[in-house]
Design a protein around this motif. Structure first.
Motif, short mmCIF file in Angstrom:
data_model
loop_
_atom_site.label_atom_id
_atom_site.label_comp_id
_atom_site.label_asym_id
_atom_site.label_seq_id
_atom_site.Cartn_x
_atom_site.Cartn_y
_atom_site.Cartn_z
N CYS A 168 0.84 -1.21 0.00
CA CYS A 168 0.00 0.00 0.00
C CYS A 168 0.87 1.25 0.00
N THR A 197 -1.84 4.88 3.48
CA THR A 197 -2.67 3.73 3.80
C THR A 197 -1.97 2.82 4.79
N THR A 209 -11.64 2.06 3.42
CA THR A 209 -10.49 1.56 2.67
C THR A 209 -9.66 0.60 3.50
#
Length: 79
Positions: A21, A25, A47
């Protein structure tokens, strides 16, 4: 998870998955893991929820195992 538990195992496969990621993130996911383990908070960011749900299964299984060991040691100490 638990407020009385001071540590947990972080697995290599989690690290390998998280590093795929972007850095923002990654930070959110690491924070979600820590908040779940130490503060019993669920992630709110959609997410993060997908990746976290996979990690959460292992955290919960490890927690159950730890509770079993803790109980056995407590009983053994009473003897």
């Amino acid at each position: 998870m638990s407020k009385e538990k001071d540590s947990f195992v972080f697995y290599r496969d989690w690290y390998q998955a998280v590093t795929t990621c972007d850095e923002s993130t990654q930070l959110k996911l690491y924070r979600a893991i820590m908040e779940y383990v130490f503060l019993d908070l669920q992630p709110r960011d959609p997410t993060i929820q997908l990746a976290f749900s996979i990690i959460q299964q292992r955290l919960d299984a490890d927690r159950q195992k730890w509770e079993g060991i803790k109980e056995k040691r407590s009983q053994a100490g009473r003897r």
